[in-house]
Design an enzyme around this catalytic site. Sequence first.
Site, mmCIF file in Angstrom:
data_model
loop_
_atom_site.group_PDB
_atom_site.id
_atom_site.type_symbol
_atom_site.label_atom_id
_atom_site.label_comp_id
_atom_site.label_asym_id
_atom_site.label_seq_id
_atom_site.Cartn_x
_atom_site.Cartn_y
_atom_site.Cartn_z
ATOM 1 N N HIS A 101 0.840 -1.204 0.000
ATOM 2 C CA HIS A 101 0.000 0.000 0.000
ATOM 3 C C HIS A 101 0.872 1.250 0.000
ATOM 4 O O HIS A 101 2.078 1.171 0.238
ATOM 5 C CB HIS A 101 -0.927 0.009 1.225
ATOM 6 N N HIS A 154 5.468 5.842 -1.214
ATOM 7 C CA HIS A 154 6.235 4.663 -1.617
ATOM 8 C C HIS A 154 5.494 3.412 -1.157
ATOM 9 O O HIS A 154 4.547 3.496 -0.370
ATOM 10 C CB HIS A 154 7.639 4.698 -0.981
#
Length: 182
Positions: free
Chosen positions: A34, A121
Amino acid sequence: MRLSPELRGAVGGMCRTLSRELSFAKWTHEEDYHITLQFLGDTDPRSIPELVSALKEAAADCRPFTLSLREAGIFGPPAAPRVLWAGVGGETDRLQELHNRIVAATLPLGFHAEERAYKPHVTLARKYRGERVFNSGHLNAFKQEADALHMSWRVEEWVLFVTRMHKKPMYEIVETLTISKK
């Protein structure tokens, strides 16, 4: 914000291959890939309904957008990184806007943004334990694997997770929030 199921599978396969070459103590479970929009920390379960309401309002004027994964990077000392991650490409200005809206919406509820700049990220692995010093060649191996993906996904929803430490997968969805289709 979760990656699409197809991308989670592709990244999971890529990481299984890389784990044979890169010795990290912990590789992220495929279902846990995620992008964090805002880390909320330990939250009283009684405040979840109010939090969900604020998050829905934050996304009310947002439109769906497209993201992709791109270069690999590390956090921590170059010789022994703490985190291996995949960077995010695509409509990152829209991602930043959603992040800003969420931070603004949660501030009145007592949540605060991290002091460091937002760097979206996907965490792939943690705690490098290799016998050899980690170097840029290791990131090149990742880049060769990642170049095979060439996948993007349409962000039409995002989720509020609760963390279940020491479980796999460790993130449980509390609420799925839809981005309007304007």
